[in-house]
Design a protein around this motif. Structure first.
Motif, short mmCIF file in Angstrom:
data_model
loop_
_atom_site.label_atom_id
_atom_site.label_comp_id
_atom_site.label_asym_id
_atom_site.label_seq_id
_atom_site.Cartn_x
_atom_site.Cartn_y
_atom_site.Cartn_z
N VAL A 83 0.98 -0.84 -0.11
CA VAL A 83 -0.09 0.56 0.05
C VAL A 83 1.39 1.29 -0.05
O VAL A 83 0.61 2.29 -0.83
CB VAL A 83 -0.91 0.04 1.58
CG1 VAL A 83 -1.67 1.54 1.19
CG2 VAL A 83 -1.88 -1.15 1.23
N TYR A 84 2.28 1.02 1.34
CA TYR A 84 2.74 3.09 1.04
C TYR A 84 3.41 2.70 -0.15
O TYR A 84 3.60 3.78 -1.52
CB TYR A 84 3.42 1.98 2.05
CG TYR A 84 4.10 3.79 2.74
CD1 TYR A 84 3.97 4.94 3.19
CD2 TYR A 84 5.72 3.94 2.16
CE1 TYR A 84 4.53 6.04 3.12
CE2 TYR A 84 6.13 5.08 1.84
CZ TYR A 84 5.64 5.79 2.85
OH TYR A 84 5.98 7.15 2.62
N GLN A 85 3.58 1.40 -0.68
CA GLN A 85 4.96 1.61 -2.72
C GLN A 85 3.73 2.18 -3.29
O GLN A 85 4.34 2.77 -4.11
CB GLN A 85 5.47 0.27 -2.13
CG GLN A 85 5.89 0.04 -3.79
CD GLN A 85 6.63 -1.60 -4.07
OE1 GLN A 85 5.67 -2.11 -3.86
NE2 GLN A 85 7.23 -1.76 -5.10
N LEU A 86 2.97 1.83 -3.12
CA LEU A 86 1.39 1.86 -4.54
C LEU A 86 1.01 3.41 -4.12
O LEU A 86 1.07 4.19 -5.65
CB LEU A 86 0.99 1.16 -4.28
CG LEU A 86 0.66 -0.61 -4.87
CD1 LEU A 86 -0.37 -1.05 -4.91
CD2 LEU A 86 1.64 -0.32 -6.52
N LEU A 87 0.81 3.72 -2.96
CA LEU A 87 0.20 5.13 -2.73
C LEU A 87 1.68 6.47 -2.43
O LEU A 87 1.05 7.49 -2.70
CB LEU A 87 -0.34 5.28 -1.61
CG LEU A 87 -2.24 4.00 -2.65
CD1 LEU A 87 -3.07 4.62 -0.86
CD2 LEU A 87 -2.59 5.37 -3.10
N GLY A 91 -0.95 9.19 -0.10
CA GLY A 91 -2.49 8.18 -0.27
C GLY A 91 -2.01 7.70 0.99
O GLY A 91 -3.47 7.85 0.99
N THR A 92 -1.32 7.72 1.65
CA THR A 92 -1.22 6.42 2.81
C THR A 92 -1.78 8.07 4.40
O THR A 92 -2.67 7.03 5.22
CB THR A 92 0.05 6.16 3.63
OG1 THR A 92 0.41 5.12 1.78
CG2 THR A 92 -0.08 5.44 5.14
N THR A 101 -3.95 15.15 -5.29
CA THR A 101 -4.26 14.53 -6.57
C THR A 101 -3.82 12.56 -5.74
O THR A 101 -2.09 13.00 -6.12
CB THR A 101 -4.57 14.95 -7.68
OG1 THR A 101 -4.73 16.09 -7.43
CG2 THR A 101 -4.32 14.37 -8.63
N ILE A 102 -4.30 12.15 -5.35
CA ILE A 102 -3.69 10.96 -5.06
C ILE A 102 -4.25 10.19 -6.97
O ILE A 102 -5.32 9.56 -6.57
CB ILE A 102 -3.85 10.28 -3.92
CG1 ILE A 102 -3.44 10.91 -2.87
CG2 ILE A 102 -3.26 8.69 -4.33
CD1 ILE A 102 -2.07 11.18 -2.65
N PRO A 103 -3.42 9.36 -7.22
CA PRO A 103 -4.48 8.73 -8.05
C PRO A 103 -4.88 7.39 -7.86
O PRO A 103 -4.14 6.50 -7.12
CB PRO A 103 -2.49 8.16 -9.35
CG PRO A 103 -1.99 8.19 -8.43
CD PRO A 103 -1.73 8.96 -7.30
N TRP A 104 -5.69 6.85 -8.59
CA TRP A 104 -6.43 5.50 -8.54
C TRP A 104 -5.73 4.88 -8.61
O TRP A 104 -4.85 4.20 -9.57
CB TRP A 104 -7.60 5.62 -9.08
CG TRP A 104 -8.63 4.15 -8.61
CD1 TRP A 104 -8.59 3.06 -8.75
CD2 TRP A 104 -8.84 3.58 -7.17
NE1 TRP A 104 -9.15 2.29 -8.10
CE2 TRP A 104 -9.10 2.84 -7.09
CE3 TRP A 104 -9.08 4.44 -5.87
CZ2 TRP A 104 -9.63 2.19 -5.78
CZ3 TRP A 104 -9.61 3.74 -4.90
CH2 TRP A 104 -9.61 2.20 -4.94
#
Length: 164
Positions: A83-87, A91-92, A101-104
């Motif tokens: 989750v942290y890697q992707l967001l 994002g986290t 703006t956090i990409p989906w």
């Protein structure tokens, strides 16, 4: 020690609830030029430390851990890391609520598991059941379930506006 440990375990959840529901006040509190996600991360890390100290204070450790510890803990931490890697940090740490703006993300685990960061944390907590009394694990898990419910309703019109 039991009441103090329970309060420590529950300590982050009012903070998260406040930030989710009133993000503009957090942005204003952080002030101009400060990233509200980064400040939230620092406070969240401190509150996580309070949670861990609270759990350790009521725990009784023994070695080796039970057979279920390693797969639950490893997969739970994998989900949290992913989750942290992707967001990323924004994002986290509620960046979407602070006007970022956090990409989906549709990559694993987002396309497979709802609330993967909470599922991962719950799995890691359940791994520690042989060391920590059930009541404290249950309190922490209920805190995560509460936040999953709170965060399931996101109204874009209530997002914070950046300070100019």
């Amino acid at each position: 020690m039991g009441v103090a440990a329970a309060i420590g375990v529950l300590s982050p959840f009012p903070f998260y609830y406040y930030l989710w529901n009133w993000p503009q006040s957090w942005v204003e509190f952080c002030g101009k030029g400060r990233d509200p996600s980064k400040v939230m991360a620092h406070v969240a890390h401190f509150l996580k430390l309070v949670q861990f100290i609270s759990l350790i204070s009521v725990s009784s450790f023994h070695w080796p851990p039970p057979f279920y510890f390693w797969p639950l803990f490893a997969f739970g931490q994998f989900l949290n890391f992913r989750v942290y890697q992707l967001l990323g940090e924004a994002g986290t740490y509620y960046g979407v609520r602070f006007g970022k703006t956090i990409p989906w993300v549709t990559e694993f685990p987002f396309g497979v598991i709802k609330d993967p960061q909470y599922v991962g944390s719950i799995m890691s907590l359940l791994a520690c059941l042989s060391w920590v009394p059930f009541e404290y694990i249950l309190l922490w898990v209920l805190g995560y379930v509460f936040m999953m419910h709170v965060e399931s309703k996101e109204d874009p019109s209530t997002r914070a506006k950046p300070l100019l």
